[in-house]
Each structure stands twice: as structure tokens, then as C-alpha cells.
Design an enzyme around this catalytic site. Structure first.
Site, PDB file in Angstrom:
ATOM      1  CD  GLU A  43     -10.662  -6.377  16.211  1.00  0.00           C
ATOM      2  OE1 GLU A  43     -10.603  -7.582  16.402  1.00  0.00           O
ATOM      3  OE2 GLU A  43     -11.175  -5.810  15.181  1.00  0.00           O
ATOM      4  CD  GLU A  63      -8.804  -3.538  12.128  1.00  0.00           C
ATOM      5  OE1 GLU A  63      -9.703  -4.374  12.068  1.00  0.00           O
ATOM      6  OE2 GLU A  63      -7.754  -4.030  12.862  1.00  0.00           O
TER       7      GLU A  63
END
Length: 507
Positions: free
Chosen positions: A163, A282
Site C-alpha cells: 500500500e 488483501e
């Protein structure tokens, strides 16, 4: 209020459905794998569900003791220690799990700054020396080759960071700096063996369209190696914090899927990347490990809907996470803390655990699918299906799914495994027990008993090559059902009608 829905299905029908639910699962940081509770939870998950890959943070963090510097003859030198990584990866491989290797975070001795994230303080700054970072990556891969063999390691996907479009995970969320990190890392991997597969940018849903487009443009223009694309996906909006917990509303499943389809369109807009694998490394309902939704039947039913559709556009989708040994925001105060796992601490299955267990048993040929179910069959014409009924509101809404099937005349059995708020709801049981923070042996055993599906086996007879099967679904139910042809052969003198409780249950 019960809503009846009827479906006419032929065993000759074909439906679009790709089941990649078990390709990968997420985990808390690598260091946690050194704990017994972690190992026990993962072993249970593998015995009953059996994922193929596992991905988590912190491979290169200081608590893994990988990167060290020392001074000799006035010169700062580097040495590596792979002892803990070996312990973790050996354990994964012994359970049939291949690493989906996330390369991060930054060792403190190599970091350009002191910014960290999480309770366990993972460093999220770029390397002070990119050459030394490349050396670390090459040393790591070389060690993997020596220990596990090249032919094994080239089957592991490698993902660069986590991220980077969030400033908490990557200093200033600097796009240019991440592109540099990705390029250096990808080239270092390919130097080790061109067959190694590398991907990114592992972004979440913040400014994701621009980030993904710019990342692909950079890789295309600068001829940077790219074998697959990764991103994350969560299904809730901004949280409301109350004490230790955060509460969020779910997005519509259609909106969740549209986010993934938009990423798919962006990838396919580049001719060289068209149809390239997109891995969701995820996903879950909420992105916070303090949201009680993760412990609920609603989570199980909503996730079932997502599992039925994500394979339409994604090569894999990794549920975040397999268990509640986690600690991003600290150590949980209670066994049901809203953490991500399929298992609560104590190896207590949450309802979503069974969603994955049910999808494991689906067959290779899909014959029907809707927003409420997926129906499959094997080559012997045995039928397996999963049905779900997510209801976020407090008002109950029941479904009754009726399937008209063209089965050959004869005797059949139907097995149903039901997970709903009445029959498999350990969270409610724990609440009714007074929410004890520290379970004694008896309390744990009681919760384990309350965390099992309700199983029913019934027999029915098909005449005129047609049968009707009804699957009732209360609010937030997930039901696995299996239909098999049987050929009853009673033992001599066995009369079930004369045995209380032994009579045949007819559907």
C-alpha cells in the site's frame, strides 16, 4: 418475511464461475509465526481448508533479525541472518503453503528515516542506499535457492511493498520513490533468475485509478519487469470509533466488484498488459482489525457473495487473515476483538471460516449462479452448492431458494451444513456468557461447540426425472448442500421404521 426464489437448473447447463478462493490467505507479520498459538491456528486452517499460498508483512523488519551492519577496519560492512525466515518458511512449506513473498518493510540500519507503522513499528521509509537494498534482495533470493531449490522458489510470487499509495505505509506516499523501489527490486530479482515472477503496486482503494495507471505507464515506458498486478480491496467506508472498536457500514457488493473491474479495465487498456494476472493480495469486509463485523455471520454471508464473483476478474483474492494472532493495533483484550481472522484466538472458528471450508468442496463444473448461490457438479453428476443471505439491517429477511433439477429417477440423499445466527454463532454465545476476556478451559470448549455448522442428512426419491430441492436461508445464513445418488442396501433384518430415531428422514 420470507422471499421465495425459484430456479430451474439442468445438469447440462454451464455457468460462469471461477473458484480461486483457496489460492492465498493473509497473515499477521512474519515474526508472529514463531509462536505456538499462530502455528496451531494455521495448522487447523490447513487441515480443514488448505490454502495454497500465504502472504504477510514484516519479512525484512528488525524483529526478523535479517539485516545487520558492523564496522571493521574503519569500514561499515553488512551481514545477513536468515535464521528466523528459515523457521517461518520451513513451517509454511511443511503445511503445504507456498510463500507469496511481500518484500518489506525496511530494516532500520538500511532505512533513510525513522517513520514507522503499527504497534510493532515497521519502518516505511525508502532505503538510504538502493544498491544495498538490491544486494539484500539478491542475498535473500540466493539463500532461498540454496535452501529450497531454484525450481521451488521460482513458483513463489514476489510482491514489492504494501500500500505505497498511503502515507502511513510509504513515506509521503511518494509515487516516484515507489517506482524507483519497484524497479530496483524487480531487476534484482530477475538478475537472480529471469523466471522469478514479480508484481505490484499493492495499492488499496485510495487514489487507486491514478496510481495503477501511472505505475503501468512507468513499467511500460522504462521496460521494468512486471509479471502480475496486485491491489487490495475492502468493503467498508470510514469508521466510527467507540472505545477499542470501530464500526462501519458495508458497501454494496456491486460497488465492491466495480472497483475491481475498473482496475481490470485499466490493466487491459495497455496492450502489453492485457489479460495479465491481477491478484488481490488483501481483501475483507472492513480494513480495520477492530471491527466486530469480522466475527459475525453477516461477514460470512457477505464474503460468500464476493467469493462467487471475484474470480470473474481476479487471478486470486487473499482473505486478510487466517487467524487473530495479529497485533497491528496492539494485543487484543478479548477473544472476539473484531480482528480479521477466520479463527478467533483459541482456534475458535468464526462463521467466515466455514464459508471458505464450503467453497473448498465445490466441484469443477458450475451449472448455475446468482447473487444468492453457486451450484456445481462433478463428472459423476453429484451436485454441490453454496447459498447465502447477507442482511446488514436489524430487520430479518429470510430467503427460500427452490431448485428444480432434472435428476434421473432413483433414491438420493441431500446433506446440508448450515451456518447462521442461531446454529453457528460463537460471538453471540460469548456475549451471552458475559463477554469473558480470558477464557477458561470450559468456556473455550463451549465456544468451540457453538462454532460448528448444523448438519442434516435426508433422503428423497426422484420420479419422472424431476426433483425440487428447497434451501431455506435465515438472515446471514451460509449453507453448503450436496446431493448424491444412493443405492440403499439394508442389512438382513434391519428395519429402521422399528427403531426410534432410526427412521428415514425424507425430504
Amino acid at each position: 418475511m420470507k422471499q421465495p426464489l425459484q430456479y430451474k437448473v439442468s445438469l447440462k447447463d454451464n455457468a460462469s464461475f471461477t473458484n480461486n478462493a483457496l489460492f492465498c490467505v493473509g497473515t499477521g507479520r512474519m515474526n508472529l509465526a514463531l509462536r505456538k498459538e499462530y502455528h496451531d491456528q494455521l495448522m487447523k486452517v490447513q487441515e480443514e481448508i488448505h490454502f495454497s499460498h500465504i502472504r504477510g508483512h514484516g519479512l525484512l523488519c528488525d524483529d526478523m533479525a535479517v539485516y545487520h551492519t558492523y564496522e571493521e577496519d574503519g569500514e561499515v560492512k553488512t551481514e545477513y541472518n536468515f535464521t528466523y525466515i528459515d523457521l517461518v518458511f520451513d513451517d509454511y512449506l511443511s503445511m503445504g503453503l507456498k510463500p507469496f513473498v511481500e518484500l518489506g518493510f525496511m530494516p532500520e540500519a538500511l532505512a533513510s528515516g525513522r517513520q514507522t507503522i503499527f504497534y510493532w513499528k515497521g519502518n516505511v521509509t525508502p532505503p538510504m542506499d538502493y544498491n544495498k537494498w538490491a544486494d539484500l534482495i539478491k542475498a535473500l533470493v540466493s539463500h532461498f535457492f540454496d535452501r529450497y531449490g531454484k525450481e521451488e522458489v521460482v513458483t513463489w510470487p514476489f510482491e514489492v511493498w504494501n500500500e505505497p499509495n498511503l502515507p502511513g505505509f510509504w513515506k509521503d506516499a511518494s509515487m516516484d520513490e515507489y517506482f524507483r523501489l519497484y524497479e530496483v527490486t524487480a531487476k534484482a530479482l530477475k538478475e537472480c533468475d529471469a523466471r522469478l515472477r514479480v508484481g505490484g503496486p499493492a495499492i488499496c482503494g485510495v487514489d487507486d485509478k491514478r496510481w495503477l495507471t501511472c505505475f503501468l505507464e512507468h513499467c511500460s515506458q522504462h521496460k521494468v519487469p512486471l509479471d502480475f498486478v496486485t491491489r487490495h480491496a475492502y468493503a467498508t467506508d470510514s469508521p466510527e470509533l467507540i472505545g477499542h472498536y470501530e464500526y462501519q457500514k458495508l458497501r454494496k457488493p456491486e460497488d465492491f466488484m466495480e472497483e475491481l473491474r475498473e482496475s481490470r479495465r485499466i490493466i487491459d487498456s495497455f496492450s502489453e498488459y492485457k489479460d495479465m494476472e491481477m491478484h488481490i493480495t488483501e481483501f475483507n469486509t472492513s480494513y480495520t482489525p477492530r471491527n466486530p463485523i469480522h466475527d459475525t455471520n453477516l461477514n460470512a454471508a457477505y464474503t460468500a457473495r464476493l467469493l462467487s464473483e471475484m474470480g470473474d476478474v481476479c487471478a486470486s483474492y487473499s482473505y486478510w487473515t487466517f487467524g487473530d494472532v495479529f497485533e497491528e493495533t496492539g494485543v487484543a483484550y478479548t477473544p472476539f476483538s473484531g480482528c480479521f481472522g477466520l479463527l478467533a484466538n483459541g482456534s475458535i472458528p468464526k462463521p467466515t471460516y466455514w464459508t471458505f471450508a464450503f467453497f473448498k468442496h465445490l466441484k469443477e463444473n458450475a451449472i448455475a449462479r446468482s447473487e444468492h448461490f453457486v451450484l456445481t457438479r462433478d463428472n459423476d453428476k453429484n451436485i454441490c452448492g453454496v447459498a447465502w443471505n447477507p442482511v446488514e439491517e436489524m430487520e430479518d429477511k429470510e430467503l427460500a431458494l427452490t431448485f428444480s433439477l432434472d435428476l434421473t429417477d432413483g433414491d438420493y440423499m441431500i446433506v446440508t451444513k448450515m451456518v447462521d445466527e442461531c446454529t453457528c454463532n460463537p460471538l453471540r454465545a460469548w456475549t451471552n456468557m458475559g463477554t469473558p476476556a480470558y477464557l477458561n478451559k470450559e468456556q473455550k470448549e463451549l465456544l468451540l461447540d457453538c462454532a460448528r455448522p448444523q448438519i442434516n442428512v435426508k433422503q428423497f426419491r426422484v420420479m419422472d426425472d424431476a426433483a425440487q430441492i428447497e434451501i431455506p436461508l435465515s438472515s446471514n445464513a451460509v449453507c453448503y448442500f450436496e446431493i448424491q445418488r444412493i443405492y440403499p442396501k439394508a442389512d438382513r433384518g434391519f428395519r429402521p421404521e422399528r427403531i426410534r430415531g432410526g427412521n428415514i428422514m425424507m425430504e
